[in-house]
Write a protein that holds these residues in place. Structure first.
Motif, PDB file in Angstrom:
ATOM      1  N   SER A 191       0.741  -1.340   0.196  1.00 49.16           N
ATOM      2  CA  SER A 191      -0.149   0.118   0.069  1.00 49.16           C
ATOM      3  C   SER A 191       0.792   1.297   0.034  1.00 49.16           C
ATOM      4  CB  SER A 191      -0.976   0.142   1.218  1.00 49.16           C
ATOM      5  OG  SER A 191      -0.335   0.074   2.406  1.00 49.16           O
ATOM      6  N   THR A 192       2.185   1.176   0.260  1.00 57.75           N
ATOM      7  CA  THR A 192       2.817   2.257   0.288  1.00 57.75           C
ATOM      8  C   THR A 192       3.898   2.365  -1.078  1.00 57.75           C
ATOM      9  OG1 THR A 192       4.802   1.023   1.057  1.00 57.75           O
ATOM     10  CG2 THR A 192       3.141   1.924   2.584  1.00 57.75           C
ATOM     11  N   ARG A 193       3.427   1.865  -2.355  1.00 56.49           N
ATOM     12  CA  ARG A 193       4.238   1.919  -3.326  1.00 56.49           C
ATOM     13  C   ARG A 193       4.198   3.394  -3.869  1.00 56.49           C
ATOM     14  NH1 ARG A 193       1.277  -3.393  -6.104  1.00 56.49           N
ATOM     15  NH2 ARG A 193       2.384  -4.882  -5.084  1.00 56.49           N
ATOM     16  N   ASP A 194       3.113   4.203  -3.689  1.00 56.71           N
ATOM     17  CA  ASP A 194       3.077   5.546  -4.034  1.00 56.71           C
ATOM     18  C   ASP A 194       3.645   6.396  -3.029  1.00 56.71           C
ATOM     19  OD1 ASP A 194       1.953   4.553  -6.592  1.00 56.71           O
ATOM     20  OD2 ASP A 194       0.117   4.869  -6.034  1.00 56.71           O
ATOM     21  N   VAL A 244       5.847   8.937  -0.787  1.00 52.29           N
ATOM     22  CA  VAL A 244       7.036   9.831  -0.719  1.00 52.29           C
ATOM     23  C   VAL A 244       7.629   9.345   0.527  1.00 52.29           C
ATOM     24  CG1 VAL A 244       7.803  12.232  -0.910  1.00 52.29           C
ATOM     25  CG2 VAL A 244       5.898  11.611  -2.077  1.00 52.29           C
ATOM     26  N   VAL A 271       1.885   8.874   2.393  1.00 54.71           N
ATOM     27  CA  VAL A 271       1.029   8.108   1.220  1.00 54.71           C
ATOM     28  C   VAL A 271      -0.017   9.158   1.041  1.00 54.71           C
ATOM     29  CG1 VAL A 271      -0.583   6.112   0.869  1.00 54.71           C
ATOM     30  CG2 VAL A 271       1.417   5.787   2.278  1.00 54.71           C
ATOM     31  N   ASP A 304      -3.241   9.946   0.323  1.00 53.31           N
ATOM     32  CA  ASP A 304      -4.520   9.195   0.702  1.00 53.31           C
ATOM     33  C   ASP A 304      -5.042  10.429   1.293  1.00 53.31           C
ATOM     34  OD1 ASP A 304      -6.633   7.749   1.144  1.00 53.31           O
ATOM     35  OD2 ASP A 304      -5.826   6.100   1.233  1.00 53.31           O
ATOM     36  N   THR A 355      -0.483   9.233   6.188  1.00 47.79           N
ATOM     37  CA  THR A 355      -1.350   9.580   4.651  1.00 47.79           C
ATOM     38  C   THR A 355      -1.191  11.136   4.815  1.00 47.79           C
ATOM     39  OG1 THR A 355      -3.570   9.448   5.822  1.00 47.79           O
ATOM     40  CG2 THR A 355      -2.791   7.526   4.727  1.00 47.79           C
TER      41      THR A 355
END
Length: 315
Positions: free
Chosen positions: A115-118, A120, A128, A130, A151
């Motif tokens: 869930s942390t692929r995107d 920074v 994240v 989100d 997030t």
């Protein structure tokens, strides 16, 4: 043999009393010591349970090692084979549950990292993108070190000072390796059903430990209480809409009102009253005795079978 079996059965029943005693003991201690008491009790009680079951399971095999046939062993100790079969089945079930829970935890960790692929990256912080307000400590995975995941929605919810409290809270989880403590209690609960209540109690005290670390880092307990309450309320609202992320230890874990109330009070210390210390010492002794009894009975059962086997061979 009947007396030995009764003592072993007593060992399997004792955790039902020792686990509540441990929870009462934890309530008397500062968060860090409470976590040590709960985790230690879970390990000892689970170990004593497994030792007692292994002792029962090995009775026919111990007799065979002493050159006594299974038929003769069954005639002398009618309950030996049925009890050994039940103990073996329980041990197998425990092994399956432990492996299953371990795999579940690994799966949760893998999904959390995915869930942390995107996200920074900023040092040990992963932001994240989100809108859902979430924050949690993400343990290391496949040679990647642990990270604090927050997030953008959570960052917008809190002010600058409150963000420092939140980050201090989650970093305390990582530096204290709180996920290891939680996993140990989670796996121990698969060994004996009486140990299940220890896990939520441990998670609460782990959160209290992180709360106190955050309050100490900012030097303002009221600010820490306000930040924890606001972050937990925002995260809880996100979870109701299906926005739950990551491992179980997050800012909204445990009874938040109790955590906030504790932060508004003085720094927790070890009990000083003589009566309280005596009660704590008594609870520690009760837990230790009930846990070590299983280990002692397993060894005693082995010695009993060996002695009884020699007596039969001498006839």
């Amino acid at each position: 043999m009947t007396l030995v079996l009764a003592l072993v059965m007593l060992t399997l029943v004792l955790p039902w009393g020792a686990a509540p005693a441990t929870r009462r003991l934890a309530a008397l201690l500062p968060p860090r010591e409470a976590c040590a008491a709960l985790t230690g009790a879970a390990v000892l009680l689970a170990g004593g349970t497994v030792a007692a079951l292994i002792g029962l399971f090995h009775v026919p095999f111990l007799a065979s090692l002493e050159q006594i046939s299974l038929t003769r062993a069954a005639s002398e100790w009618p309950a030996a084979v049925p009890v050994a079969a039940v103990a073996g089945a329980v041990l197998l079930l425990q092994a399956v549950l432990v492996v299953r829970r371990w795999c579940e935890r690994r799966s949760v960790l893998a999904r959390a990292w995915a869930s942390t692929r995107d996200a920074v990256s900023d040092g040990d912080l992963l932001v994240v993108p989100d809108a859902e307000p979430q924050a949690f400590a993400l343990p290391g995975w496949r040679k990647r070190g642990g990270r604090v995941v927050v997030t953008t929605g959570m960052l917008k919810t809190l002010g600058p000072a409150e963000r420092e409290v939140l980050l201090g809270h989650e970093r305390a989880h990582l530096t204290g390796r709180h996920h290891v403590w939680s996993v140990v209690a989670y796996l121990a609960a698969a060994v004996h059903p009486a140990l299940r209540p220890l896990r939520p109690a441990l998670d609460f005290h782990l959160e209290r430990w992180a709360d106190e670390s955050a309050a100490s880092s900012v030097g303002n307990r009221r600010l820490a209480a306000t930040a924890i309450a606001r972050a937990a309320l925002a995260a809880a609202s996100a979870e109701k809409t299906g926005g739950r992320r990551g491992p179980l230890l997050s800012v909204s874990t445990g009874p938040v009102p109790q955590r906030v109330e504790a932060l508004l009070g003085p720094v927790p210390v070890r009990p000083q009253a003589r009566r309280t210390r005596a009660a704590a010492a008594g609870l520690v002794t009760a837990v230790a005795v009930s846990a070590l009894l299983g280990l002692g009975l397993a060894y005693g059962l082995h010695e009993y079978v060996e002695f009884a086997s020699r007596a039969l061979l001498a006839e």
